[in-house]
Design an enzyme around this catalytic site. Structure first.
Site, PDB file in Angstrom:
ATOM      1  N   LYS A  51      39.627  40.421  40.360  1.00 14.12           N
ATOM      2  CA  LYS A  51      39.099  41.439  39.449  1.00 14.12           C
ATOM      3  C   LYS A  51      40.010  40.555  37.521  1.00 14.12           C
ATOM      4  O   LYS A  51      40.862  40.625  37.788  1.00 14.12           O
ATOM      5  CB  LYS A  51      40.137  42.792  39.427  1.00 14.12           C
ATOM      6  CG  LYS A  51      40.266  43.467  37.767  1.00 14.12           C
ATOM      7  CD  LYS A  51      39.544  44.743  37.839  1.00 14.12           C
ATOM      8  CE  LYS A  51      38.978  45.454  36.619  1.00 14.12           C
ATOM      9  NZ  LYS A  51      38.993  46.536  36.926  1.00 14.12           N
ATOM     10  N   GLY A 122      33.548  44.801  38.644  1.00 15.43           N
ATOM     11  CA  GLY A 122      33.950  44.506  36.754  1.00 15.43           C
ATOM     12  C   GLY A 122      34.680  45.970  36.548  1.00 15.43           C
ATOM     13  O   GLY A 122      35.644  46.016  37.010  1.00 15.43           O
ATOM     14  N   GLY A 124      35.914  48.679  33.727  1.00 15.39           N
ATOM     15  CA  GLY A 124      34.978  50.218  33.417  1.00 15.39           C
ATOM     16  C   GLY A 124      33.489  50.358  33.554  1.00 15.39           C
ATOM     17  O   GLY A 124      33.352  49.767  34.785  1.00 15.39           O
TER      18      GLY A 124
HETATM   19 MG   LIG Z   1      38.805  49.284  39.385  1.00 16.14          MG
END
Ligand SMILES: [Mg+2]
Ligand SMILES: Nc1ncnc2c1ncn2[C@@H]1O[C@H](COP(=O)(O)OP(=O)(O)O)[C@@H](O)[C@H]1O
Length: 259
Positions: A51, A122, A124
């Site tokens: 992330k 990703g 958002g």
């Molecule tokens: Mg998340």
């Protein structure tokens, strides 16, 4: 089991990157990414789950760290994080920082070298502004990534990452009224060649509505039915380990990776 051997064979040596994006924030991207990471590890796949950019907390990085059972540190999973719970571009600006596209690509590419399969979550939705293409008016990379289109802004988003990484997009959306429109808008936003191999994952809501039972079928009138998946609602604590013992869920995840 035969299919496990088969699955391992299919991913070995094939460097694959899946990019988990969604129709919005809070739609189930982390739930899906952690499930996939656990499932792939269970199958013996050398998998990384990243992330790269978080804003408003690092819960997602912690969830991925747990799913990977410590094979990557939280800082490797999430090199860029900002305190404000707003789009990363703005959250970074508040701290007088910026995330540069070239740096994010370098980080993911380093993981691609060391792992057979890389999952990238990703932040958002597909077009949420994440960081900047350029710094000080200069191009940061001598080999700039393919830009998706003419752009009015110097910021980059998940679509740019998907294109530059050559990743397979997974579009996550809650399976409720409105999902068909949101999924189609998101798919339409992807370049055609990426749309053609994208997967759509409908996440079952706590209280399914009439649309929850019909969304997948309606979507299949617009998008390859083999690439549309429905994941059940997990329990309160997501109960990943127990869920992965459900043969139907395992089959869904396996097909999601291999279709
Ligand atoms: Mg998340
Ligand atoms: N299939 C699911 N089962 C259980 N909870 C879910 C499911 N999909 C989403 N959620 C819940 O919805 C919330 C948002 O999910 P999350 O994966 O964090 O979204 P995102 O990563 O897109 O922001 C979390 O509380 C998560 O547990």
């Amino acid at each position: 089991m035969a299919w496990r051997r088969c699955f391992r064979f299919d991913v070995a040596g094939l460097k694959q990157t899946f990019f988990i994006t969604g129709t919005d924030t809070g739609v189930g991207k982390t739930v899906l990414t952690t499930l996939l990471a656990r499932f792939l590890r269970k199958c013996g796949v050398n998998v990384a789950a990243l992330k790269p950019i978080c804003s408003g907390g690092r819960d997602d990085a912690r969830a991925l760290h747990a799913a990977l059972e410590g094979s990557l540190s939280p800082d490797e999973i999430n090199p860029w994080y900002f305190r404000a719970p707003i789009a990363p571009l703005l959250a970074a600006r508040r701290e007088r920082k910026c995330v540069r596209l070239a740096d994010v690509l370098a980080c993911v590419r380093a993981m691609q070298k060391n792992f057979d399969l890389v999952l990238v979550e990703g932040a958002g939705g597909l077009l949420s502004p994440l960081g900047v293409f350029y710094s000080g008016g200069l191009r940061l990379s001598q080999n700039p990534p393919t830009l998706t289109e003419h752009r009015p802004s110097k910021s980059f988003d998940s679509r740019d990452l998907i294109v530059a990484l050559g990743a397979t997009p997974m579009v996550v959306c809650p399976n409720r009224l409105g999902a068909v429109n949101q999924v189609l808008l998101t798919l339409e936003t992807l370049p055609k060649s990426f749309r053609g191999r994208a997967r759509v994952v409908l996440m079952s809501p706590p209280n399914p509505d009439v649309a929850s039972a019909t969304n997948a079928k309606l979507l299949s009138e617009f998008f390859d039915t083999k690439r549309i998946f429905v994941l059940p609602r997990l329990g309160e604590k997501n109960e990943a380990k127990r869920v992965l013992q459900n043969p139907a869920v395992e089959l869904t995840l396996r097909t999601l990776m291999q279709v």
